[in-house]
Design a protein around this motif. Structure first.
Motif, PDB file in Angstrom:
ATOM      1  N   ASP A 150     -20.470 -76.387 -24.106  1.00  0.00           N
ATOM      2  CA  ASP A 150     -20.641 -77.731 -23.555  1.00  0.00           C
ATOM      3  C   ASP A 150     -19.291 -78.437 -23.434  1.00  0.00           C
ATOM      4  O   ASP A 150     -18.236 -77.846 -23.676  1.00  0.00           O
ATOM      5  N   SER A 151     -19.319 -79.708 -23.064  1.00  0.00           N
ATOM      6  CA  SER A 151     -18.081 -80.459 -22.826  1.00  0.00           C
ATOM      7  C   SER A 151     -17.260 -80.665 -24.097  1.00  0.00           C
ATOM      8  O   SER A 151     -16.077 -80.978 -24.032  1.00  0.00           O
ATOM      9  N   ASN A 152     -17.905 -80.480 -25.263  1.00  0.00           N
ATOM     10  CA  ASN A 152     -17.196 -80.595 -26.542  1.00  0.00           C
ATOM     11  C   ASN A 152     -16.796 -79.236 -27.105  1.00  0.00           C
ATOM     12  O   ASN A 152     -16.451 -79.119 -28.280  1.00  0.00           O
TER      13      ASN A 152
END
Length: 477
Positions: A150-152
Motif C-alpha cells: 500500500d501507500s505506506n
C-alpha cells in the motif's frame, strides 16, 4: 531413509508435504560444508535423469523456484569440483527450469510464489552473468511490490506471515546483489527499510508470534539472528504499522488491530478480529487471540476466521465481517467497514487506545467503540466497550471474549463478578460488574493446522435501546 540411487522413485510414496520438501532441495541448507560433494552431486544427477522432462507436481512454481535457489546457493556442495559432463547437465537443467518459471510466473495468482520465483530468476541472472534473466527478475519483483504494497509500504493483505516472507526474500536478493558487486536498486533498499521497520515492531524478538490475520505463534529467532549477523538494524520509530498498534515497555506490551479489512483479492487469510487485542507481561501472553487454521478446505478454517475466536466484541453471534467463497474455495471479504475517531496515547504513566467502527451498523444499527487504558504503576488494564445506537438499531445479543493460552488456569469467584487468571509468571484478576461472566471452552489454532482446547472469559448480555457501556478490567494480584 532412502537408498541414494532410488530416492526419486521412492519419493512418490511420500505425503504431499514431505514430497514438496524433498523436491525443493531446501534440506541442502541443513548440510554442513564437510558433507560429501560426490554424494550430493550424485543425488542431483539422479534427479535430473528422472525429472528432466516436465512433471506437473515436481515443476510447480513454488517447488521449482526453491530448488533453483537451493542448488545455486549451495554450489560448494552441488557444483564445485564436479566433472564436466555433470556441469553441462546441471547448467542445462537450471536454464530449462528458469525458462519454464518465466513462462508460467505471470499466470500465477499466488504472490508468495511470485516473490520466491523472482528471487530464483535474479539469482540465475547473477550466477550465469545473464543480463536478460537479471533484468526480467528485477522488473518482475518491482511489479509485485507495486501491486501488493500500500501507500505506506505495508502489505495490502495485512498478513504477518507474508510480511516475514517478503522481508526474508528481499534481504536474500539484496545479499546476492551485494555479493556479486551488482548495483542494488533504490526500490529494493527503500522497501526493505519500510518493511524492516514493520517487522521490527510486529514480529522481531518475540517468544510467540502475535495472532492476527493468518499468523501463528512461531518465533522468528533464527531470522532475527541472521539479521543481527548481517548487521541489519531496523528501528520502529512509530507505534503503528499496517493497522496494528503496539505499545510496549520493559515489562508489558499491548497490541490491538485498528485496521480495515484488506481488499477482497488480498483477503484469503484475513480474520475478522476487529479491535481484538493481545496483552503480554514479562514475555508471556495474558490475553491472546485464538490463531488461524490455514487449511482452507477444512471447516476449522472458516471457524478460525470468525470474530468469536478473537478477544473482542461480537453482536448477534455474527462476525463483524462477511465472507464469501471464491472459485478456489478461499473465504474472501465481501464488504469492508470504516474506522472512526482513532486515538492513541503513550504517556509515562498510562497508555490509551481508542477507536470505533461501523461494521455492525447496517445489520444491527450499532457503532462499536472500544477504549483500553493501561496503568503502568499498578499493572491494571481497563476496558470500555461502548455500543452507540443509531436510528437503525435492532436489539440483539452481545458477547465479549478474552481468549487465553491452553496452559493458563482460570478460577471463577463466588461473587460472579471476577475470574482469577493463573499464568506462568503472575496472577491476574478479571472483573466485570453488572454483566454475566463465565468461563467457556474453545479452540486454539496458534500452531499451524493444529488445534488444542483453551479457555476464554465470556461476558454476555442483550443490547439496550440506550447507549451501553460494558466496563471490564484486568489487574495484577
Amino acid at each position: 531413509d532412502f537408498s541414494l540411487n532410488s530416492v526419486w522413485k521412492d519419493s512418490t510414496n511420500l505425503n504431499d508435504k514431505s514430497f514438496k520438501k524433498l523436491h525443493s532441495f531446501f534440506w541442502l541448507f541443513t548440510l554442513d560444508l564437510k558433507s560429501s560433494k560426490k554424494i550430493t552431486q550424485n543425488i542431483i544427477s539422479n534427479w535430473i535423469d528422472e525429472n528432466y522432462k516436465y512433471k506437473q507436481h515436481i515443476w510447480d512454481l513454488d517447488i521449482l523456484s526453491k530448488r533453483i535457489i537451493a542448488w545455486i546457493s549451495n554450489s560448494k556442495l552441488t557444483y564445485e569440483n564436479s566433472e564436466a559432463d555433470y556441469k553441462l547437465h546441471f547448467n542445462s537443467i537450471i536454464k530449462k527450469q528458469t525458462n519454464h518459471l518465466i513462462n508460467e510466473i505471470k499466470r500465477s495468482e499466488k504472490l508468495d510464489d511470485k516473490i520466491i520465483g523472482s528471487t530464483a530468476i535474479i539469482l540465475v541472472g547473477l550466477t550465469y552473468g545473464d543480463a536478460y534473466y537479471l533484468k526480467y527478475g528485477t522488473d518482475l519483483l518491482k511489479q509485485i511490490l507495486n501491486f501488493s504494497l500500500d501507500s505506506n509500504n505495508f502489505l495490502k493483505s495485512r498478513n504477518l506471515r507474508q510480511l516475514v516472507l517478503y522481508i526474508k526474500y528481499l534481504i536474500v536478493i539484496r545479499e546476492f546483489l551485494k555479493e556479486s558487486q551488482t548495483n542494488i536498486p533504490d526500490f529494493l533498499d527503500e522497501t526493505i527499510f519500510y518493511l524492516g521497520k514493520s517487522y521490527n515492531l510486529l514480529c522481531a524478538n518475540r517468544k510467540k508470534g502475535i495472532l492476527f490475520n493468518g499468523n501463528f505463534e512461531d518465533s522468528n529467532k533464527e531470522f532475527d539472528d541472521y539479521l543481527n549477523f548481517n548487521k541489519y538494524k531496523f528501528k520502529d520509530d512509530a507505534n503503528e504499522a499496517g493497522g496494528y498498534v503496539v505499545l510496549k515497555n520493559k515489562k508489558t506490551s499491548l497490541i490491538i488491530d485498528f485496521g480495515k479489512a484488506p481488499e477482497k483479492r488480498f483477503s484469503k487469510d484475513y480474520q475478522a478480529g476487529l479491535f481484538s487485542f493481545e496483552f503480554n507481561y514479562l514475555g508471556e501472553k495474558i490475553i491472546t487471540n485464538s490463531g488461524y487454521f490455514q487449511d482452507y478446505k477444512h471447516q476449522l478454517n472458516i471457524i478460525s476466521k470468525s470474530t468469536a475466536t478473537h478477544s473482542t466484541l461480537v453482536l448477534n453471534n455474527t462476525s463483524a465481517v462477511k465472507f464469501e467463497r471464491d472459485k478456489y474455495g478461499h473465504m474472501l471479504v465481501s464488504k469492508n467497514f470504516k474506522i472512526l475517531n482513532k486515538e492513541i496515547k503513550s504517556e509515562k504513566k498510562f497508555w490509551l487506545l481508542k477507536a470505533s467502527h461501523d461494521a455492525y451498523l447496517k445489520s444491527n444499527g450499532v457503532i462499536h467503540e472500544r477504549q483500553i487504558q493501561y496503568f503502568h504503576d499498578i499493572y491494571k488494564l481497563e476496558g470500555y466497550d461502548k455500543l452507540i445506537k443509531t436510528k437503525k438499531f435492532k436489539p440483539s445479543s452481545f458477547e465479549l471474549r478474552f481468549h487465553l493460552l491452553p496452559d493458563i488456569k482460570l478460577t471463577k469467584l463466588l461473587n460472579n463478578e471476577s475470574i482469577l487468571i493463573e499464568s506462568n509468571n503472575a496472577g491476574w484478576k478479571f472483573t466485570c460488574k453488572n454483566h454475566k461472566i463465565d468461563i467457556e471452552t474453545g479452540l486454539y489454532f496458534g500452531m499451524k493446522n493444529k488445534y488444542l482446547e483453551n479457555k476464554n472469559i465470556f461476558v454476555s448480555g442483550l443490547t439496550l435501546p440506550e447507549e451501553q457501556n460494558i466496563y471490564w478490567e484486568i489487574s495484577k494480584i
